[in-house]
Design a protein around this motif. Sequence first.
Motif, PDB file in Angstrom:
ATOM      1  N   LYS A 225     -36.918  22.163  -8.708  1.00  0.00           N
ATOM      2  CA  LYS A 225     -35.544  21.874  -8.309  1.00  0.00           C
ATOM      3  C   LYS A 225     -34.654  23.085  -8.580  1.00  0.00           C
ATOM      4  CE  LYS A 225     -31.710  18.793  -9.634  1.00  0.00           C
ATOM      5  NZ  LYS A 225     -31.309  17.704 -10.565  1.00  0.00           N
ATOM      6  N   VAL A 226     -33.680  23.281  -7.734  1.00  0.00           N
ATOM      7  CA  VAL A 226     -32.728  24.366  -7.945  1.00  0.00           C
ATOM      8  C   VAL A 226     -31.908  24.070  -9.197  1.00  0.00           C
ATOM      9  CG1 VAL A 226     -30.785  25.655  -6.996  1.00  0.00           C
ATOM     10  CG2 VAL A 226     -32.570  24.790  -5.461  1.00  0.00           C
ATOM     11  N   GLY A 227     -31.844  25.034 -10.132  1.00  0.00           N
ATOM     12  CA  GLY A 227     -31.095  24.855 -11.360  1.00  0.00           C
ATOM     13  C   GLY A 227     -29.594  24.843 -11.118  1.00  0.00           C
ATOM     14  N   ASP A 228     -28.836  24.497 -12.158  1.00  0.00           N
ATOM     15  CA  ASP A 228     -27.381  24.374 -12.033  1.00  0.00           C
ATOM     16  C   ASP A 228     -26.707  25.671 -11.614  1.00  0.00           C
ATOM     17  OD1 ASP A 228     -27.546  21.714 -12.756  1.00  0.00           O
ATOM     18  OD2 ASP A 228     -27.199  22.105 -14.890  1.00  0.00           O
ATOM     19  N   ASP A 229     -27.242  26.806 -12.073  1.00  0.00           N
ATOM     20  CA  ASP A 229     -26.602  28.083 -11.730  1.00  0.00           C
ATOM     21  C   ASP A 229     -27.095  28.651 -10.400  1.00  0.00           C
ATOM     22  OD1 ASP A 229     -29.137  28.917 -12.327  1.00  0.00           O
ATOM     23  OD2 ASP A 229     -28.552  30.400 -13.838  1.00  0.00           O
ATOM     24  N   GLY A 230     -28.067  27.959  -9.782  1.00  0.00           N
ATOM     25  CA  GLY A 230     -28.563  28.390  -8.473  1.00  0.00           C
ATOM     26  C   GLY A 230     -29.541  29.548  -8.510  1.00  0.00           C
ATOM     27  N   ARG A 231     -29.776  30.139  -9.698  1.00  0.00           N
ATOM     28  CA  ARG A 231     -30.671  31.279  -9.823  1.00  0.00           C
ATOM     29  C   ARG A 231     -31.893  30.957 -10.692  1.00  0.00           C
ATOM     30  NH1 ARG A 231     -27.923  35.850  -8.083  1.00  0.00           N
ATOM     31  NH2 ARG A 231     -29.320  37.248  -9.218  1.00  0.00           N
ATOM     32  N   GLN A 232     -32.055  29.694 -10.999  1.00  0.00           N
ATOM     33  CA  GLN A 232     -33.197  29.247 -11.788  1.00  0.00           C
ATOM     34  C   GLN A 232     -33.866  28.058 -11.107  1.00  0.00           C
ATOM     35  OE1 GLN A 232     -31.368  28.401 -15.625  1.00  0.00           O
ATOM     36  NE2 GLN A 232     -32.289  30.239 -16.503  1.00  0.00           N
ATOM     37  N   ILE A 233     -35.157  27.921 -11.364  1.00  0.00           N
ATOM     38  CA  ILE A 233     -35.904  26.763 -10.885  1.00  0.00           C
ATOM     39  C   ILE A 233     -36.171  25.857 -12.075  1.00  0.00           C
ATOM     40  CG2 ILE A 233     -38.118  25.943  -9.972  1.00  0.00           C
ATOM     41  CD1 ILE A 233     -38.285  28.488  -8.325  1.00  0.00           C
ATOM     42  N   LEU A 234     -35.836  24.579 -11.944  1.00  0.00           N
ATOM     43  CA  LEU A 234     -36.178  23.588 -12.951  1.00  0.00           C
ATOM     44  C   LEU A 234     -37.550  23.050 -12.572  1.00  0.00           C
ATOM     45  CD1 LEU A 234     -35.167  22.035 -15.463  1.00  0.00           C
ATOM     46  CD2 LEU A 234     -34.361  20.259 -13.903  1.00  0.00           C
ATOM     47  N   LEU A 235     -38.567  23.453 -13.323  1.00  0.00           N
ATOM     48  CA  LEU A 235     -39.952  23.109 -13.010  1.00  0.00           C
ATOM     49  C   LEU A 235     -40.414  21.968 -13.907  1.00  0.00           C
ATOM     50  CD1 LEU A 235     -42.532  23.884 -11.391  1.00  0.00           C
ATOM     51  CD2 LEU A 235     -43.126  25.390 -13.322  1.00  0.00           C
ATOM     52  N   THR A 236     -40.954  20.921 -13.291  1.00  0.00           N
ATOM     53  CA  THR A 236     -41.415  19.750 -14.040  1.00  0.00           C
ATOM     54  C   THR A 236     -42.827  19.386 -13.601  1.00  0.00           C
ATOM     55  OG1 THR A 236     -39.127  18.926 -13.978  1.00  0.00           O
ATOM     56  CG2 THR A 236     -40.816  17.433 -14.810  1.00  0.00           C
ATOM     57  N   LEU A 237     -43.733  19.247 -14.580  1.00  0.00           N
ATOM     58  CA  LEU A 237     -45.115  18.847 -14.305  1.00  0.00           C
ATOM     59  C   LEU A 237     -45.405  17.545 -15.029  1.00  0.00           C
ATOM     60  CD1 LEU A 237     -47.008  22.239 -14.951  1.00  0.00           C
ATOM     61  CD2 LEU A 237     -45.614  21.580 -12.987  1.00  0.00           C
ATOM     62  N   GLY A 238     -46.235  16.707 -14.438  1.00  0.00           N
ATOM     63  CA  GLY A 238     -46.584  15.454 -15.087  1.00  0.00           C
ATOM     64  C   GLY A 238     -47.937  14.947 -14.656  1.00  0.00           C
ATOM     65  N   THR A 239     -48.610  14.231 -15.550  1.00  0.00           N
ATOM     66  CA  THR A 239     -49.860  13.560 -15.219  1.00  0.00           C
ATOM     67  C   THR A 239     -49.864  12.171 -15.862  1.00  0.00           C
ATOM     68  OG1 THR A 239     -52.280  13.627 -15.340  1.00  0.00           O
ATOM     69  CG2 THR A 239     -51.109  14.672 -17.156  1.00  0.00           C
ATOM     70  N   PRO A 240     -50.205  11.104 -15.147  1.00  0.00           N
ATOM     71  CA  PRO A 240     -50.461  11.096 -13.702  1.00  0.00           C
ATOM     72  C   PRO A 240     -49.185  11.205 -12.864  1.00  0.00           C
ATOM     73  CG  PRO A 240     -50.591   8.877 -14.571  1.00  0.00           C
ATOM     74  CD  PRO A 240     -50.396   9.777 -15.757  1.00  0.00           C
ATOM     75  N   ILE A 241     -48.032  10.915 -13.476  1.00  0.00           N
ATOM     76  CA  ILE A 241     -46.741  11.100 -12.793  1.00  0.00           C
ATOM     77  C   ILE A 241     -45.747  11.704 -13.786  1.00  0.00           C
ATOM     78  CG2 ILE A 241     -47.061   9.189 -11.161  1.00  0.00           C
ATOM     79  CD1 ILE A 241     -45.210   7.511 -12.981  1.00  0.00           C
ATOM     80  N   ILE A 242     -44.649  12.192 -13.269  1.00  0.00           N
ATOM     81  CA  ILE A 242     -43.558  12.698 -14.110  1.00  0.00           C
ATOM     82  C   ILE A 242     -42.785  11.501 -14.657  1.00  0.00           C
ATOM     83  CG2 ILE A 242     -41.387  13.966 -14.110  1.00  0.00           C
ATOM     84  CD1 ILE A 242     -42.613  15.760 -11.911  1.00  0.00           C
ATOM     85  N   THR A 243     -42.560  11.473 -15.963  1.00  0.00           N
ATOM     86  CA  THR A 243     -41.846  10.357 -16.571  1.00  0.00           C
ATOM     87  C   THR A 243     -40.545  10.775 -17.233  1.00  0.00           C
ATOM     88  OG1 THR A 243     -43.203  10.630 -18.567  1.00  0.00           O
ATOM     89  CG2 THR A 243     -43.917   8.978 -16.969  1.00  0.00           C
TER      90      THR A 243
END
Length: 246
Positions: A225-243
């Motif tokens: 996801k685009v971060g709040d400042d627009g110059r960062q990526i908010l990366l989220t990983l999850g198994t089996p799903i993101i919680t």
Amino acid sequence: MSRKRIAVWVWLFLSIFLIASAQNPSQEERLLRVFEQTGAKMNHHMLHAGSRTPERMASEDLPELAEQLADELDLGAVHTQSRTDGMRYEAHGKWNRNLQVKMVVINDRLEEPFVQPYISIRAAGHGPLNQAQLVEIRGRLFHTLQKFQIDTSTHFSIQGKLSVGHRVNRGDREKQVDQVIKKLGAEEVESMRTERITSVSAHTPLFNGGLKTQGGTMNLQVAAKVGDDGRQILLTLGTPIITIEY
């Protein structure tokens, strides 16, 4: 038993667990290693277990079960709450400065004398998490689950920020998601792509089990996801799903 002898036994247990883990890493450890390889700075992580007890038990025995779980997990006092979803027995505590642990026993069949309560144990942390810390948290949680004969299936999520040095575009998000999926040998099952978020559900043979969806069985979820400042990526990983929220 003296404190020194207890410390020795704890050290031996963790050493054996660490050696076994290094030889045969868990899916949570694999996910963490891939996250580390992205270069993202971690700010949230959560390991969660939730299931019903395998056998029915008397409703009147649930407060005692909650007390026993809270004691085993080194949590605080158990508090009882009556909610729309039933009677809840909750306890909170910390395993370290940045790791909050919450245990909940839910009786959602108040009219029945014998029930299979739903038990949830969640360890949520802020800041970085290394492999040794994950092994210790996972080992401690699994020890409790096995002792109380609770299903050891877990949900594990990691989240962090990755600076890209320019305004984040869709290509940046797609690249990060694609790299994670390839490193885990996964295949896309379903996806959601909007102006600010790329979220892909996938399946990898490296992980056990999974959840069935309309597109197939998934046991991995990756979101950028685009971060709040627009110059960062908010990366989220999850198994089996993101919680955790992303």
